[in-house]
Design a protein around this motif. Structure first.
Motif, PDB file in Angstrom:
ATOM      1  N   LEU A  87      11.347  -2.228   5.488  1.00 49.04           N
ATOM      2  CA  LEU A  87      10.562  -2.986   4.426  1.00 49.04           C
ATOM      3  C   LEU A  87      10.882  -4.528   4.384  1.00 49.04           C
ATOM      4  CD1 LEU A  87      10.110   0.035   1.871  1.00 49.04           C
ATOM      5  CD2 LEU A  87       8.503  -0.834   3.550  1.00 49.04           C
ATOM      6  N   ARG A  88      12.054  -4.486   4.308  1.00 53.33           N
ATOM      7  CA  ARG A  88      12.308  -6.306   4.219  1.00 53.33           C
ATOM      8  C   ARG A  88      11.847  -6.859   5.439  1.00 53.33           C
ATOM      9  NH1 ARG A  88      17.247  -4.499   2.215  1.00 53.33           N
ATOM     10  NH2 ARG A  88      18.281  -4.607   4.038  1.00 53.33           N
ATOM     11  N   ALA A  89      11.799  -6.124   6.630  1.00 51.45           N
ATOM     12  CA  ALA A  89      11.337  -6.938   7.610  1.00 51.45           C
ATOM     13  C   ALA A  89       9.822  -7.019   7.794  1.00 51.45           C
ATOM     14  CB  ALA A  89      11.535  -5.858   9.168  1.00 51.45           C
ATOM     15  N   ALA A  90       9.283  -6.288   6.906  1.00 45.09           N
ATOM     16  CA  ALA A  90       7.547  -6.381   6.545  1.00 45.09           C
ATOM     17  C   ALA A  90       7.565  -7.718   5.757  1.00 45.09           C
ATOM     18  CB  ALA A  90       7.261  -5.199   5.769  1.00 45.09           C
ATOM     19  N   GLY A  91       8.283  -8.252   5.130  1.00 43.54           N
ATOM     20  CA  GLY A  91       8.230  -9.270   4.278  1.00 43.54           C
ATOM     21  C   GLY A  91       7.674  -9.189   2.907  1.00 43.54           C
ATOM     22  N   GLY A  92       7.586  -8.070   2.512  1.00 42.51           N
ATOM     23  CA  GLY A  92       7.041  -7.585   1.239  1.00 42.51           C
ATOM     24  C   GLY A  92       8.064  -7.052   0.358  1.00 42.51           C
ATOM     25  N   SER A  93       7.759  -6.851  -0.969  1.00 39.90           N
ATOM     26  CA  SER A  93       8.746  -6.076  -1.898  1.00 39.90           C
ATOM     27  C   SER A  93       7.913  -4.928  -2.577  1.00 39.90           C
ATOM     28  CB  SER A  93       8.938  -6.992  -3.363  1.00 39.90           C
ATOM     29  OG  SER A  93       7.591  -7.585  -3.717  1.00 39.90           O
ATOM     30  N   VAL A  94       8.336  -3.825  -1.682  1.00 40.12           N
ATOM     31  CA  VAL A  94       7.808  -2.581  -2.203  1.00 40.12           C
ATOM     32  C   VAL A  94       8.909  -1.664  -2.931  1.00 40.12           C
ATOM     33  CG1 VAL A  94       6.548  -0.304  -1.374  1.00 40.12           C
ATOM     34  CG2 VAL A  94       6.171  -2.694  -0.063  1.00 40.12           C
ATOM     35  N   ARG A  95       8.399  -1.276  -3.870  1.00 36.64           N
ATOM     36  CA  ARG A  95       9.274  -0.172  -4.616  1.00 36.64           C
ATOM     37  C   ARG A  95       9.118   1.059  -3.826  1.00 36.64           C
ATOM     38  NH1 ARG A  95       8.491   3.684  -8.430  1.00 36.64           N
ATOM     39  NH2 ARG A  95      10.217   3.810  -9.788  1.00 36.64           N
ATOM     40  N   VAL A  96      10.391   1.590  -3.605  1.00 38.49           N
ATOM     41  CA  VAL A  96      10.498   2.920  -3.015  1.00 38.49           C
ATOM     42  C   VAL A  96      11.009   4.079  -3.849  1.00 38.49           C
ATOM     43  CG1 VAL A  96      11.681   4.063  -1.232  1.00 38.49           C
ATOM     44  CG2 VAL A  96      11.419   1.797  -0.746  1.00 38.49           C
ATOM     45  N   PRO A  97      10.113   4.993  -4.250  1.00 38.11           N
ATOM     46  CA  PRO A  97      10.724   5.901  -5.295  1.00 38.11           C
ATOM     47  C   PRO A  97      11.740   6.866  -4.835  1.00 38.11           C
ATOM     48  CG  PRO A  97       8.435   6.559  -4.262  1.00 38.11           C
ATOM     49  CD  PRO A  97       9.008   5.326  -3.710  1.00 38.11           C
ATOM     50  N   GLY A  98      12.527   7.481  -5.652  1.00 38.23           N
ATOM     51  CA  GLY A  98      13.463   8.091  -5.205  1.00 38.23           C
ATOM     52  C   GLY A  98      13.135   9.947  -5.426  1.00 38.23           C
ATOM     53  N   ASP A  99      11.744  10.103  -5.541  1.00 37.11           N
ATOM     54  CA  ASP A  99      11.415  11.497  -5.885  1.00 37.11           C
ATOM     55  C   ASP A  99      10.969  12.311  -4.852  1.00 37.11           C
ATOM     56  OD1 ASP A  99       9.121  10.018  -5.090  1.00 37.11           O
ATOM     57  OD2 ASP A  99       8.167  10.173  -7.106  1.00 37.11           O
ATOM     58  N   GLY A 100      11.203  11.792  -3.389  1.00 38.86           N
ATOM     59  CA  GLY A 100      10.719  12.669  -2.260  1.00 38.86           C
ATOM     60  C   GLY A 100       9.567  12.202  -1.643  1.00 38.86           C
ATOM     61  N   THR A 101       8.857  10.997  -2.264  1.00 38.77           N
ATOM     62  CA  THR A 101       7.539  10.602  -1.604  1.00 38.77           C
ATOM     63  C   THR A 101       7.717   9.446  -1.042  1.00 38.77           C
ATOM     64  OG1 THR A 101       7.126   9.262  -4.015  1.00 38.77           O
ATOM     65  CG2 THR A 101       6.368  11.614  -3.794  1.00 38.77           C
ATOM     66  N   ALA A 102       8.904   8.957  -0.736  1.00 36.31           N
ATOM     67  CA  ALA A 102       9.148   7.530   0.235  1.00 36.31           C
ATOM     68  C   ALA A 102       8.357   7.611   1.703  1.00 36.31           C
ATOM     69  CB  ALA A 102      10.859   7.594   0.402  1.00 36.31           C
ATOM     70  N   GLY A 103       8.324   8.802   1.964  1.00 41.80           N
ATOM     71  CA  GLY A 103       7.487   8.902   3.244  1.00 41.80           C
ATOM     72  C   GLY A 103       5.963   8.678   3.179  1.00 41.80           C
ATOM     73  N   GLU A 104       5.757   9.162   2.293  1.00 32.70           N
ATOM     74  CA  GLU A 104       4.159   8.883   1.960  1.00 32.70           C
ATOM     75  C   GLU A 104       4.053   7.324   1.538  1.00 32.70           C
ATOM     76  OE1 GLU A 104       0.336   9.906   2.323  1.00 32.70           O
ATOM     77  OE2 GLU A 104       1.951  11.310   2.713  1.00 32.70           O
ATOM     78  N   VAL A 105       4.905   6.875   0.827  1.00 29.56           N
ATOM     79  CA  VAL A 105       4.561   5.391   0.471  1.00 29.56           C
ATOM     80  C   VAL A 105       5.048   4.498   1.965  1.00 29.56           C
ATOM     81  CG1 VAL A 105       6.116   3.390  -0.655  1.00 29.56           C
ATOM     82  CG2 VAL A 105       5.673   5.609  -1.902  1.00 29.56           C
ATOM     83  N   LEU A 106       5.884   5.034   2.599  1.00 29.79           N
ATOM     84  CA  LEU A 106       6.020   4.003   4.073  1.00 29.79           C
ATOM     85  C   LEU A 106       4.872   4.027   4.850  1.00 29.79           C
ATOM     86  CD1 LEU A 106       7.823   2.468   6.024  1.00 29.79           C
ATOM     87  CD2 LEU A 106       8.539   4.516   6.888  1.00 29.79           C
ATOM     88  N   PHE A 107       4.162   5.364   4.914  1.00 29.55           N
ATOM     89  CA  PHE A 107       2.922   5.521   5.512  1.00 29.55           C
ATOM     90  C   PHE A 107       1.733   4.510   5.056  1.00 29.55           C
ATOM     91  CE2 PHE A 107      -1.288   7.668   6.058  1.00 29.55           C
ATOM     92  CZ  PHE A 107      -1.415   7.509   7.531  1.00 29.55           C
TER      93      PHE A 107
END
Length: 941
Positions: A73-93
């Motif tokens: 996500l840092r390579a994307a140049g943005g600041s995205v909050r990554v949840p720790g509740d198991g939905t990180a994959g959906e957030v990445l998509f």
């Protein structure tokens, strides 16, 4: 890996083309040193359609949860909050899909297996979503191939990087050494590296400038344990001590036989783990057990395990394997025993050689080669050692390993031996060079073999004579061909046939003969390669082939028919590949294309049944030529595509050049300009380097026919003129007359028919010999084109009558087209339309797209619109393109399409790009919609 080879760059280009249009996921894998990182780096640099995110896993941070995901996500140049509740994959998509909103996105993750578990799970979820939806996102992940693919991406499409082709590996060596490497050294490096780029570079860097230049001997072994361990890196770290013995035993089992895998029960028994593979417990992850066979996931790892073990442990592993085999006198047991000794072992060498040459055994040529090579290494006597190296080289030829055959022949040459042994080695060297080397060098090897074997091994001497004639034929040197075939006459006795003083056209050259490949004289009678006809029959077969070939070269077809027909009949009586290949060659000389096709097909089946990989491309070459001569260019194309694959796989560049020429001829009929140019370039590249006049002439004819099909008669005439007119630049003596009908047509359409008058008279002599079923009709068509009176009409009609006697639509359609043009220019429009309509249907049946367009234009010029073939936009595609479009629309991958149509993946890629360009579609989805719409409206595909 400092750069990408041509084939790797093409693979990246094709991959990125798909990712740009449809998106998708590829998990890039391969053995250690295969160049995964370099592959992805080049892909990231080459992607220009949109943004690129490119990250590499950091093992130091792999313990931190979601650290890998944060890196991406840092390579994307943005600041995205990554949840720790198991939905990180959906957030990445969602992030990936949003980034691809305006232009395609390429995300590359190198060494994804090193990410922390949470990041791997998130990446796997997002990759699965991208794979299912596309969403304009391309995702490349690299993982090692020496261990199982992690479950997070086990269901995703794999892209396994295979070994470099020998030509690509050789170019890489030249690149990193600035071309300062000796050709022999380069070949050794390429052979030793087995296509692994990292190992290849490690070997280059190990050698001094003097060693690279061939001035100082190379170290032996070239790839020792230190080099191999360096290349595999840490892939073997973490293997428990109790598993190390199993790995070494498996490596030894593979090493001894040269096979990619080994019997699992044997390995487990020898390693002391019991006889039941299922009960032996889990194997180390670098090993794979399937269908009772055990192998390393990476062959390079197996080499590293074996080379890195102490010699004493290696010998102990081989002893254990030999003792665990039930058949102590079989080749596998003898091989293992041979690797457990430390010096010459005459009795063991004799046993190995006897078992390897036993005709009753069902051993593959590859295993026979390994056994004979090891027997030679253990043999103390020089002459016997040279003999066994030569026999091993014969088996290497049959197995399709030309470079290995050359290495073994060089080893044989380094020991003193009697004439019979040296002659056998030169006979085999000639065969290897004829398939993959300068054909003049092949001729000299054959002539030397004939001199050495004369009076010692008469049958092999006769085989060498035919081989020398083959080489001269391929080089386009009829005088040398006749010289090789002419037996020495006893004192005071004249030869049975006299060489005429002048040729057919009064030019002082030998009369021109029938086309086709040279006679099949390269299956040497060395024990390792000989045929299994009775000895008297083999001698008669060789003598008849020599006499018939010589008579043909002298223009004495009356004396050629009987011996050549006996060669055809002899071959078809059995199921041995070599006599069948001779039968096919003789049938082509006689113009009996049905017999040639039958003999070629049976030779192909026999070669495949017996595991004679080297004979397959030759059998396919005869089949392709026979189909061309019969007017079935699409069947010729199918055989040539398969032949090209087998020739490339077995290292037969000369045979590959002939297949390229056939494919160029087939593509010139179907109007595929880029494909014609590609095959012509490939054929000429080898033909010019190795002196292949026959392949060069066929390729140049194909280029000219493509010009003619595209409506460029002047260019076609200029290209063909030097090939067909008498003179030093005339094409191959057995091929140029095939191009005469194209030349006559080109000159007539270009308004300069006077240039073709002489060659038509030469062509008449060829047509009269009866060796080409198409020639009589073509001759009448040529005379019609050069006739300025109304007598041309009768000549065209007579030509059409003769076409009824032959198969194939293309030549008849050409006559119909030219007759229709003639009729239209004389305002006989109704007759012209009828003739042009016949031509149009003929061209459409055989897929001659550009020729059909010419015919349609003539119909329109005559006031008639050609009938719609249906299909709307799809009617603009060639038949092959339509077949590929339908398969793709049904969801097939390019590889699946290639398998279903019996073509190469590269051919499918080429056609599919043209389909997209012709129809103006950007993706496979759009193509599927277009095909579906055509089917719903009743259009025919």
């Amino acid at each position: 890996m400092t750069g990408q080879t041509t084939s790797r760059r093409q693979a990246i280009s094709q991959l990125l083309d798909g990712l740009r249009t449809d998106g998708g996921v590829r998990v890039v894998t391969g053995e250690p040193g295969c160049g995964r990182t370099a592959f992805v780096e080049h892909a990231a640099r080459s992607f220009r359609a949109g943004p690129v995110w490119h990250v590499r896993a950091d093992p130091a941070r792999s313990a931190q949860p979601l650290s890998g995901l944060h890196t991406l996500l840092r390579a994307a140049g943005g600041s995205v909050r990554v949840p720790g509740d198991g939905t990180a994959g959906e957030v990445l998509f969602d992030v990936l899909r949003a980034a691809a909103g305006t232009s395609p996105l390429l995300a590359c993750v190198d060494d994804a297996h090193l990410w922390d578990a949470a990041s791997r799970a998130a990446l796997g979820h997002a990759a699965a979503r991208v794979h299912a939806a596309g969403a304009g996102v391309g995702l490349l992940l690299t993982v090692p191939g020496h261990r199982p693919v992690d479950r997070e991406w086990a269901a995703l499409p794999l892209l396994r990087l295979g070994p470099l082709a020998p030509a690509d590996a050789a170019r890489l060596v030249d690149d990193v050494t600035d071309g300062a490497v000796d050709p022999v050294v380069r070949q050794e490096l390429v052979t030793e590296a087995e296509g692994n780029p990292a190992l290849l570079l490690a070997l280059v860097h190990r050698l001094s400038p003097a060693q690279l230049g061939g001035l100082v001997a190379l170290p032996r072994p070239l790839a020792d344990g230190e080099v191999l361990t360096e290349v595999v890196g840490g892939c073997l770290t973490g293997v428990p001590p109790d598993r190390a013995g199993l790995l070494l035993t498996a490596a030894a089992a593979v090493r001894a036989t040269g096979e990619p895998d080994a019997d699992a029960d044997l390995v487990l028994r020898a390693a002391g783990r019991g006889a039941d593979a299922d009960a032996a417990g889990p194997l180390p992850e670098v090993l794979v057990l399937a269908e009772g066979r055990i192998r390393f996931r990476s062959a390079l790892l197996g080499r590293a395990v074996y080379a890195g073990a102490p010699p004493g442990r290696r010998r102990a592993a081989h002893r254990a394997l030999a003792e665990s085999l039930a058949d102590s006198g079989g080749v596998p047991a003898l091989l293992h025993r041979s690797w457990s000794v430390t010096g010459p072992a005459p009795a063991l060498a004799d046993g190995l050689a006897a078992a390897a040459t036993d005709p009753a055994s069902a051993l593959s040529p590859g295993l026979r080669r390994v056994a004979l090579t090891r027997a030679a290494e253990l043999t103390p006597g020089d002459a016997e050692r040279a003999h066994r190296y030569t026999a091993a080289a014969g088996q290497a030829v049959l197995a399709g390993h030309s470079p290995e055959a050359r290495r073994l022949l060089d080893a044989a040459r380094s020991y003193p031996a009697p004439a019979s042994v040296r002659g056998g080695a030169e006979l085999l060297r000639g065969a290897v060079l004829l398939a993959d080397g300068p054909v003049d060098d092949a001729r000299e090897s054959f002539l030397l073999a004939a001199a050495l074997l004369d009076g010692v091994r008469r049958e092999d001497a006769d085989t060498a004579v035919l081989g020398a004639a083959d080489a001269a034929w391929a080089a386009g040197d009829p005088s040398a061909c006749l010289q090789a075939l002419t037996p020495a006459a006893p004192t005071g006795t004249a030869p049975d046939l006299a060489v005429p003083a002048t040729g057919a056209s009064g030019s002082g050259t030998t009369p021109d003969t029938c086309p086709g490949p040279a006679a099949s004289a390269t299956g040497t009678a060395v024990e390792a390669v000989g045929v299994v006809l009775p000895r008297t029959a083999r001698s008669a077969l060789l003598r008849d082939h020599r006499d018939g070939m010589r008579a043909v070269l002298l223009g004495r077809f009356d004396q050629a028919a009987a011996p050549l027909r006996r060669v055809v009949e002899w071959g078809l009586r059995g199921d041995e590949p070599e006599p069948l290949l001779r039968s096919a060659a003789a049938a082509l000389m006689l113009g009996e294309v049905t017999a040639a096709r039958r003999a070629g097909a049976r030779a192909l089946a026999a070669a495949r049944t017996r595991g004679s990989a080297a004979l397959e491309p030759r059998a396919l070459e005869y089949l392709a030529y026979a189909e061309l001569r019969a007017g079935r260019h699409q069947l010729a194309r199918t055989h040539a595509e398969e032949g090209l694959r087998t020739a490339s796989r077995t290292g037969q560049r000369n045979t590959a050049a002939h297949h390229h020429a056939v494919l160029a001829l087939a593509a010139s009929i179907e109007g595929e300009k880029e494909l014609v140019a590609g095959h012509v370039t490939a054929a000429l590249h080898t033909a010019r380097r190795h002196g292949l006049a026959q392949a060069a002439t066929l390729a140049q004819w194909a280029a000219a026919r493509a010009d003619l099909g595209a409506g460029r008669p002047r260019e076609a005439a200029d290209r063909l003129g030097p090939l067909v007119r008498p003179g030093a630049r005339r094409g191959h003596f057995a091929v140029w007359m095939l191009a005469v009908p194209c030349f006559v047509e080109a000159t007539a359409l270009a308004g300069r028919p006077e240039q073709a008058a002489t060659v038509v008279e030469d062509f008449a002599l060829w047509a009269a010999c009866g060796a080409d079923p198409q020639a009589p009709a073509q001759l009448l068509r040529c005379r019609a084109l050069l006739t300025a009176t109304d007598a041309a009409d009768e000549l065209f009609l007579r030509a059409l009558d003769r076409h009824e006697e032959t198969a194939g639509d293309f030549e008849r359609a050409r006559t119909d087209l030219l007759h229709g043009k003639w009729l239209r220019r004389r305002r006989r429009l109704r007759e012209a339309r009828a003739r042009l309509g016949e031509a149009l249907m003929g061209f459409e049946r055989c897929g001659a797209h550009l020729w059909a367009q010419q015919t349609a234009a003539e119909l329109r010029a005559g006031g008639a619109a050609p009938a719609e073939t249906g299909g709307g936009e799809l009617s603009r595609l060639t038949p092959q393109q339509l077949r590929i479009a339908r398969c793709v629309a049904e969801g097939a991958t390019n590889r699946e399409v290639a398998l279903s149509l019996s073509v190469s993946t590269r051919t499918v890629d080429y056609h599919l790009r043209n389909v997209f360009a012709t129809l103006g579609v950007r993706s496979r989805v759009e193509l599927a919609r277009l095909v579906e719409q055509a089917e719903k409206t009743g259009a025919q595909l």
